[in-house]
Design an enzyme around this catalytic site. Structure first.
Site, PDB file in Angstrom:
ATOM      1  N   HIS A 146       4.440 -25.921   9.889  1.00 19.34           N
ATOM      2  CA  HIS A 146       5.539 -25.626  10.800  1.00 19.34           C
ATOM      3  C   HIS A 146       6.099 -24.257  10.461  1.00 19.34           C
ATOM      4  O   HIS A 146       6.176 -23.896   9.284  1.00 19.34           O
ATOM      5  CB  HIS A 146       6.639 -26.687  10.671  1.00 19.34           C
ATOM      6  CG  HIS A 146       7.568 -26.712  11.833  1.00 19.34           C
ATOM      7  ND1 HIS A 146       8.585 -25.798  11.988  1.00 19.34           N
ATOM      8  CD2 HIS A 146       7.604 -27.525  12.920  1.00 19.34           C
ATOM      9  CE1 HIS A 146       9.222 -26.063  13.115  1.00 19.34           C
ATOM     10  NE2 HIS A 146       8.649 -27.098  13.711  1.00 19.34           N
ATOM     11  N   GLU A 202       4.683 -33.821  15.084  1.00 16.81           N
ATOM     12  CA  GLU A 202       3.586 -34.279  15.932  1.00 16.81           C
ATOM     13  C   GLU A 202       2.661 -35.271  15.228  1.00 16.81           C
ATOM     14  O   GLU A 202       1.935 -36.007  15.891  1.00 16.81           O
ATOM     15  CB  GLU A 202       2.752 -33.079  16.403  1.00 16.81           C
ATOM     16  CG  GLU A 202       3.535 -31.949  17.037  1.00 16.81           C
ATOM     17  CD  GLU A 202       4.010 -32.278  18.423  1.00 16.81           C
ATOM     18  OE1 GLU A 202       4.509 -33.400  18.640  1.00 16.81           O
ATOM     19  OE2 GLU A 202       3.893 -31.412  19.297  1.00 16.81           O
TER      20      GLU A 202
END
Ligand code: ACO
Length: 398
Positions: free
Chosen positions: A261, A318
């Site tokens: 991320h 996710e």
């Protein structure tokens, strides 16, 4: 000559302000208007978060009931929109349909002035309410089934599951999807939200800005990842194969979807809630998907630590979205649409925040093309470049 610093990817560049949410990437903390998602996810419903985003505070029960009435009144899709979807190729990718329909919603809302719709919380509620209805309608239409009208007394999450299957979902399924929507509702200046704010900054209206945002969500470096996480889980097939799979993937120079991320240097705080949901939903149906996902995360942590030391790449939101949504019966190619259902709350709130204190967002780029050159009239130009006059060879075989 002074050297211009180019921030590719705008990493660490502050381009604006927001009161809506805050990401502390080092501590692994996400707050919505000051409330920690660890408190919100288990205790607040998606509609409460919509109220918080749009009106600045958590609602009391009367305010929440009022918002629910308005969401209910806005869930039905205009019949021409359903007819339009009925005319689409059945193999159309769900995100292509959703993006088109979000843009298409503008056609059924009156113009305030030439070419512009009112951008206000009323329009935001309209978009938030209709997004799940579009996703559910397309899910049925592509299976050659008629869309099902929403029910007035169900939450956003329960209505979505009902509109897909025609059955009122069990509480555990409703609660899991509701918590998912809460967790996905906002995330500061992520790529899709930023795109929405850029569009709004030109004074384009909320439908145009929401369309920009949803278009930007689609790529797998952003909201397109969870379908690919599910593909990995399905390909792996059993937990013992996870490590070999990860090693092969990295050896091919590919990325592990659902890992890493831009902001978080620790595990994404949303992952722990999604992991719990994936495990609990798995225990109630088929634990396989959760078990493979768990083995995949362990393997990814181990191998990434060896192959990319010091990079701090951990599971993002996710990763466990995939087994959670799959366990709810939602097909992998609809996962990004589900993300959009939750994020529409944040997108619309950001668009309104941008418009409330607007300045055109217009950055610069360093020019790297040729220097200024004299213009040559067309009949004096010879053979250009190594490919001559052949456009086909410039286009290649694609
Ligand atoms: N798998 C393998 N390597 C990775 C991964 C990954 N998932 N993520 C980052 N890296 C590596 C890169 O290869 C690169 O290594 P290198 O320096 O040896 O070339 C290094 O880490 C830095 O990568 P960048 O792309 O510069 O880092 P960035 O901050 O842009 O990455 C991103 C963020 C795009 C999310 C990245 O981690 C990624 O591609 N993850 C996989 C896709 C994904 O899960 N997307 C969803 C993100 S969450 C969301 O948007 C809601």
């Amino acid at each position: 000559m002074s050297q211009t610093i180019v921030d590719r990817g705008l990493e660490g560049v502050v381009v604006g302000q927001t009161e809506l949410s805050n990401v502390d990437g080092e501590a692994g903390r996400l707050t919505y208007r000051g409330y920690d998602i660890h408190d919100l996810a288990p205790h607040a419903g998606f509609e409460e978060i919509c109220y918080l985003m749009l009106f600045g505070q958590l609602p009391n029960k009367y305010q929440l009931a009022d918002l629910n009435v308005r969401l209910t009144a806005n869930r039905m899709l205009p019949q021409p929109l359903i007819d339009w979807m009925q005319s689409m190729p059945r193999d159309a990718w769900p995100m292509d349909v959703l993006r088109t329909m979000i843009s298409g919603l503008a056609l059924f809302v009156p113009y305030m002035e030439e070419g512009a719709h009112a951008s206000n919380p009323r329009a935001a509620i309209h978009l938030i309410a209709k997004t799940p209805s579009i996703v559910a309608a397309w899910d049925r239409i592509r299976r050659d089934l008629d869309p099902i009208d929403p029910l007035p007394n169900l939450s956003t999450a329960a209505n979505f599951l009902y509109m897909r299957s025609g059955e009122i979902p069990i509480k555990a399924a409703e609660r899991a999807l509701d918590a998912y929507l809460v967790l996905l509702a906002d995330h500061s200046y992520n790529a899709s939200t930023f795109a929405g704010r850029v569009t709004a900054s030109t004074r384009a209206d909320i439908f145009a800005a929401a369309t920009s945002a949803i278009a930007t969500l689609e790529g797998d470096l952003h909201g397109g990842a969870p379908g690919k996480v599910m593909k990995m889980i399905l390909d792996i097939g059993k937990p013992e194969r996870a490590e070999a799979y990860v090693r092969e993937l990295l050896a091919r120079g590919e990325r592990i979807m659902g890992m890493g991320h831009r902001e978080y240097k620790v595990r994404d705080p949303r992952a722990q809630h999604l992991e719990t949901m994936a495990r609990e939903l798995g225990e109630a149906s088929d634990p396989k998907w959760y078990e493979i996902a768990r083995a995949l995360e362990d393997a990814a942590n181990k191998v990434l630590h060896e192959e990319k030391p010091g990079k701090r790449i951990y599971a993002n939101v996710e990763f466990y979205t995939a087994p959670t949504l799959y366990s709810l019966g939602i097909p992998a190619d609809e996962f990004t649409c589900m993300f959009a259902c939750g994020r529409m709350a944040g997108w619309t709130a950001h668009i309104l925040e941008q418009l409330a204190d607007n300045r055109l967002i217009r950055p610069q780029a360093t020019y790297t093309g040729p220097p200024v050159m004299p213009f040559t009239p067309i009949d004096q130009r010879g053979r250009n470049g190594k490919n001559g006059n052949d456009v086909s060879s410039l286009l290649g075989s694609a």
